[in-house]
Motif scaffolding. Structure first.
Motif, PDB file in Angstrom:
ATOM      1  N   LYS A  41       0.831  -1.210   0.000  1.00 26.10           N
ATOM      2  CA  LYS A  41       0.000   0.000   0.000  1.00 26.10           C
ATOM      3  C   LYS A  41       0.861   1.253   0.000  1.00 26.10           C
ATOM      4  O   LYS A  41       0.572   2.227  -0.716  1.00 26.10           O
ATOM      5  N   GLU A  45       0.692   4.065  -2.926  1.00 28.19           N
ATOM      6  CA  GLU A  45       0.350   5.458  -2.668  1.00 28.19           C
ATOM      7  C   GLU A  45       1.499   6.386  -3.031  1.00 28.19           C
ATOM      8  O   GLU A  45       1.275   7.500  -3.524  1.00 28.19           O
ATOM      9  N   ARG A  50      -4.289   4.787  -7.669  1.00 27.42           N
ATOM     10  CA  ARG A  50      -5.458   4.319  -6.926  1.00 27.42           C
ATOM     11  C   ARG A  50      -5.487   2.788  -6.987  1.00 27.42           C
ATOM     12  O   ARG A  50      -4.876   2.184  -7.855  1.00 27.42           O
ATOM     13  N   CYS A  52      -7.794   0.769  -7.887  1.00 26.19           N
ATOM     14  CA  CYS A  52      -8.355   0.228  -9.122  1.00 26.19           C
ATOM     15  C   CYS A  52      -7.341   0.303 -10.253  1.00 26.19           C
ATOM     16  O   CYS A  52      -7.240  -0.626 -11.084  1.00 26.19           O
ATOM     17  N   GLU A  53      -6.560   1.384 -10.326  1.00 29.85           N
ATOM     18  CA  GLU A  53      -5.533   1.529 -11.363  1.00 29.85           C
ATOM     19  C   GLU A  53      -4.417   0.505 -11.161  1.00 29.85           C
ATOM     20  O   GLU A  53      -3.931  -0.116 -12.114  1.00 29.85           O
ATOM     21  N   GLU A  62      -9.725  -4.903  -8.032  1.00 30.24           N
ATOM     22  CA  GLU A  62      -9.559  -3.905  -6.979  1.00 30.24           C
ATOM     23  C   GLU A  62      -9.838  -4.500  -5.598  1.00 30.24           C
ATOM     24  O   GLU A  62      -9.132  -4.206  -4.630  1.00 30.24           O
ATOM     25  N   TYR A  66      -7.356  -4.591  -2.211  1.00 28.92           N
ATOM     26  CA  TYR A  66      -7.694  -4.119  -0.865  1.00 28.92           C
ATOM     27  C   TYR A  66      -7.514  -5.226   0.171  1.00 28.92           C
ATOM     28  O   TYR A  66      -7.083  -4.975   1.297  1.00 28.92           O
TER      29      TYR A  66
END
Length: 292
Positions: A41, A45, A50, A52-53, A62, A66
């Motif tokens: 993560k 970031e 994002r 989804c990307e 996606e 997560y």
């Protein structure tokens, strides 16, 4: 749907197959997966992507991204490789594959695998089932499927993967000396069906032909041996220490007391002496194969 989209959907489906959920009771394993998720993560970031990307870029959904980042799903090796490539981590994400691969397996199996990896000699008498190191994947799956209460699909896949991974010690450069005594009934029982039984017998013949592995069969006609109480297993280590376990004493717990170990080795020695010699044992296995 585009070809790329179809590929992403296929890989997402594969990632959600049983065997990759985090075991909530395995605190150390869950901690490793959570740490890996936080790292992914942070890299995502930092790259300004994002979820989804990022998922689209590495070919996973996606939701799966997560789950991995939240420490709720064990990432596959290819997930980590692709993440490393897309995020430009220079190997820092991919290098975590070893840690992740280990915690995929249940903790009790990881602990056993570590002991087996350190051992220089293994003695095993099995009264009702073949030792896990000897089982084919199909045979192991069939045995694990008999457990009651039944394993969930995810638990079964984790146990199966762990059992198969343990077998890597059979091919390690520093050969481990292994001695197995099998009950004849385990050869004749059609676990998993006839084809699975045949494949298992062929596997025993292959493994039993190796110089560092002895397989002996206890004929069904010999009932008066000290293995009637259940399994006996002893692992010996290079420093002279050892660990053993038997079903009928010490609560089935591992033991390391020298006096208790001597009892187990005495029993195993008698069992080994009463079983068929290795050559005759392999001949019997081949005979059963011919009859199957």
């Amino acid at each position: 749907m585009s070809v790329d989209g179809a590929g992403a959907e296929r890989r997402g489906d594969e990632a959600d197959e049983p065997g990759w959920d985090v075991d909530p009771d395995d605190e150390s394993g869950a901690a490793v997966v959570a740490a890996v998720g936080r790292q992914i993560k942070a890299w995502r970031e930092s790259a300004g992507m994002r979820a989804c990307e990022f998922g689209a870029a590495i070919g996973y959904g996606e939701d799966l991204v997560y789950k991995v980042e939240g420490g709720r799903r064990i990432p596959r090796p290819e997930f980590l490789d692709k993440s490393d490539e897309v995020l430009g981590a220079g190997g820092k994400i991919a290098m975590m594959k070893g840690d992740v691969a280990e915690v995929r397996y249940p903790k009790k199996v990881r602990d056993l695998a570590k002991l087996e990896a350190k051992a220089v000699e293994l003695l095993s008498y099995g009264s009702h089932a073949l030792h896990g190191l000897l089982q084919t994947a199909a045979h192991a799956r069939a045995l694990l499927g008999t457990r009651r209460p039944a394993y969930s699909a995810d638990e079964l896949e984790r146990m199966l993967a762990a059992r198969m991974a343990r077998q890597s010690i059979l091919d390690r450069p520093a050969a481990l000396d292994l001695s197995f005594v099998l009950e004849e009934a385990t050869l004749r029982r059609p676990t998993g069906g006839t084809m699975v039984q045949r494949q298992q017998l062929e596997r025993l013949l292959e493994v039993g032909g190796r110089r560092n592995i002895e397989i002996q069969v206890m004929p069904m006609s010999r009932w008066d041996h000290p293995g009637t109480g259940g399994r006996i297993q002893v692992l010996k280590f290079g420093d002279g220490s050892a660990m053993g376990r038997t079903d009928d004493e010490y609560g089935g717990r591992p033991i390391s007391d020298p006096r208790q170990l001597r009892v187990l080795e005495l029993r195993y020695g008698i069992i080994r002496a009463q079983a068929l010699p290795p050559g005759e044992s392999l001949a019997l296995i081949d005979e059963v194969l011919g009859e199957t």
